[in-house]
Design a protein around this motif. Structure first.
Motif, short mmCIF file in Angstrom:
data_model
loop_
_atom_site.label_atom_id
_atom_site.label_comp_id
_atom_site.label_asym_id
_atom_site.label_seq_id
_atom_site.Cartn_x
_atom_site.Cartn_y
_atom_site.Cartn_z
N LEU A 169 0.84 -1.20 0.00
CA LEU A 169 0.00 0.00 0.00
C LEU A 169 0.88 1.25 0.00
O LEU A 169 1.81 1.36 0.80
CB LEU A 169 -0.91 0.02 1.24
N SER A 170 0.56 2.18 -0.87
CA SER A 170 1.30 3.44 -0.93
C SER A 170 0.85 4.36 0.21
O SER A 170 -0.20 4.14 0.82
CB SER A 170 1.07 4.13 -2.27
N LEU A 171 1.64 5.40 0.47
CA LEU A 171 1.26 6.37 1.51
C LEU A 171 -0.09 7.02 1.20
O LEU A 171 -0.93 7.14 2.10
CB LEU A 171 2.34 7.43 1.67
N PRO A 172 -0.35 7.44 -0.05
CA PRO A 172 -1.68 8.01 -0.34
C PRO A 172 -2.81 7.00 -0.09
O PRO A 172 -3.89 7.36 0.37
CB PRO A 172 -1.60 8.39 -1.82
N SER A 173 -2.57 5.70 -0.41
CA SER A 173 -3.60 4.68 -0.18
C SER A 173 -3.88 4.53 1.31
O SER A 173 -5.04 4.46 1.73
CB SER A 173 -3.15 3.33 -0.74
N ILE A 174 -2.82 4.49 2.11
CA ILE A 174 -3.00 4.39 3.56
C ILE A 174 -3.70 5.65 4.08
O ILE A 174 -4.57 5.58 4.94
CB ILE A 174 -1.65 4.17 4.27
N GLY A 175 -3.31 6.80 3.52
CA GLY A 175 -3.95 8.06 3.91
C GLY A 175 -5.45 8.03 3.68
O GLY A 175 -6.23 8.49 4.51
N LYS A 176 -5.88 7.48 2.54
CA LYS A 176 -7.32 7.39 2.25
C LYS A 176 -8.02 6.50 3.27
O LYS A 176 -9.14 6.78 3.68
CB LYS A 176 -7.54 6.85 0.84
N LEU A 177 -7.37 5.41 3.66
CA LEU A 177 -7.97 4.51 4.63
C LEU A 177 -8.21 5.20 5.97
O LEU A 177 -9.20 4.94 6.64
CB LEU A 177 -7.08 3.28 4.84
N PHE A 178 -7.27 6.09 6.34
CA PHE A 178 -7.37 6.77 7.62
C PHE A 178 -7.99 8.16 7.50
O PHE A 178 -8.01 8.93 8.46
CB PHE A 178 -5.98 6.89 8.26
N CYS A 179 -8.49 8.51 6.29
CA CYS A 179 -9.08 9.83 6.03
C CYS A 179 -8.08 10.94 6.34
O CYS A 179 -8.42 11.96 6.95
CB CYS A 179 -10.36 10.02 6.83
N ARG A 180 -6.85 10.74 5.94
CA ARG A 180 -5.79 11.71 6.17
C ARG A 180 -4.96 11.88 4.90
O ARG A 180 -5.05 11.10 3.96
CB ARG A 180 -4.84 11.25 7.30
N ASP A 181 -4.11 12.90 4.92
CA ASP A 181 -3.17 13.15 3.83
C ASP A 181 -1.97 12.20 3.97
O ASP A 181 -1.65 11.75 5.08
CB ASP A 181 -2.72 14.62 3.92
N HIS A 182 -1.27 11.92 2.86
CA HIS A 182 -0.13 11.00 2.92
C HIS A 182 1.00 11.55 3.81
O HIS A 182 1.74 10.79 4.43
CB HIS A 182 0.40 10.69 1.52
N THR A 183 1.10 12.89 3.90
CA THR A 183 2.16 13.47 4.75
C THR A 183 1.87 13.20 6.23
O THR A 183 2.80 13.04 7.02
CB THR A 183 2.26 14.99 4.52
N HIS A 187 4.42 11.35 8.78
CA HIS A 187 4.76 11.94 10.07
C HIS A 187 4.50 10.95 11.21
O HIS A 187 5.32 10.80 12.12
CB HIS A 187 3.95 13.22 10.30
N ALA A 188 3.36 10.26 11.14
CA ALA A 188 3.01 9.29 12.18
C ALA A 188 4.03 8.16 12.24
O ALA A 188 4.48 7.76 13.32
CB ALA A 188 1.61 8.73 11.93
N VAL A 189 4.43 7.65 11.07
CA VAL A 189 5.42 6.56 11.01
C VAL A 189 6.73 7.01 11.63
O VAL A 189 7.31 6.31 12.48
CB VAL A 189 5.62 6.10 9.54
N ARG A 190 7.20 8.20 11.25
CA ARG A 190 8.47 8.72 11.79
C ARG A 190 8.37 8.95 13.29
O ARG A 190 9.32 8.66 14.03
CB ARG A 190 8.84 10.01 11.08
N LYS A 191 7.23 9.48 13.75
CA LYS A 191 7.05 9.77 15.18
C LYS A 191 7.09 8.49 16.01
O LYS A 191 7.76 8.41 17.03
CB LYS A 191 5.72 10.50 15.37
N VAL A 192 6.34 7.46 15.55
CA VAL A 192 6.29 6.20 16.31
C VAL A 192 7.67 5.54 16.33
O VAL A 192 8.12 5.06 17.36
CB VAL A 192 5.23 5.25 15.70
N LYS A 193 8.35 5.57 15.20
CA LYS A 193 9.70 4.95 15.14
C LYS A 193 10.68 5.73 16.02
O LYS A 193 11.52 5.13 16.71
CB LYS A 193 10.19 4.91 13.70
#
Length: 199
Positions: A169-183, A187-193
């Motif tokens: 899944l691309s970042l835009p695809s994941i963004g659509k699933l969570f009703c958010r922008d790919h950025t 940011h969430a991935v970097r923050k959690v890591k």
């Protein structure tokens, strides 16, 4: 309309009729005397104009109320349609990911001719597992626009888990699933890591 109001209207109409009769008779006689409108006649004209204006405003108000009733009747249907569209979008993204996964499987048959099975979980399965660590938080909460402190951590954890596990899944695809922008996903991935590395 009350009896008193009817009497006032009759008096005003009578005064107005008398005024018009005087004007007609002066014109017929050829008098050049300036026409003087009595206060009662002027008031009758003003009242008549105001009544017409009130009638127009009442009609406009009735139309506006009818429009509001129509919108109120349609609102539950629109909300239901929006929820159905969200579910379909999630299913579509999941189906697309599965199709891509199957295509990769077809390409990745090992040398013995045995097919490698797909071990990837669906997005809802991943999110459900992550949310077990956060009691009381639901998938609807994670997708919502609310930005309370209690939801930011679970939301970012879900985004990071989906990003890590579903590389198809691309970042835009994941963004659509969570009703958010790919950025936001990035940011969430970097923050959690970063939090995990600091711990």
């Amino acid at each position: 309309m009350s009896v008193a109001a009817r009497n006032i209207t009759k008096d005003a109409l009578h005064t107005q009729a008398q005024h018009y009769s005087d004007v007609r008779s002066r014109i017929a006689r050829g008098e050049k005397k300036p026409i003087v409108v009595s206060q009662a006649a002027a008031d009758a004209l003003t009242i008549s104009e105001l009544r017409q204006e009130v009638s127009l405003l009442q009609k406009a108000l009735a139309k506006a109320q009818a429009s509001l009733r129509f919108v109120a009747e349609r609102e539950p249907h629109l909300r239901e349609t929006e929820q159905r569209a969200d579910r379909l979008e999630l299913d579509l993204a999941d189906a697309r990911a599965r199709i891509l996964s199957q295509a990769e499987l077809i390409k990745s048959i090992n040398d013995d001719g045995e097919e490698v099975t797909d071990r990837r979980r669906t997005v809802p399965e991943i999110v459900t597992e992550v949310l077990e660590r956060f009691p009381g938080v639901t998938w609807a909460d994670v997708k919502s626009v609310r930005r309370t402190r209690e939801l930011i951590g679970p939301r970012q954890a879900c985004m990071e888990a989906v990003y890590d596990e579903r590389k198809d899944l691309s970042l835009p695809s994941i963004g659509k699933l969570f009703c958010r922008d790919h950025t936001t996903i990035l940011h969430a991935v970097r923050k959690v890591k970063a939090d995990r590395g600091a711990a």
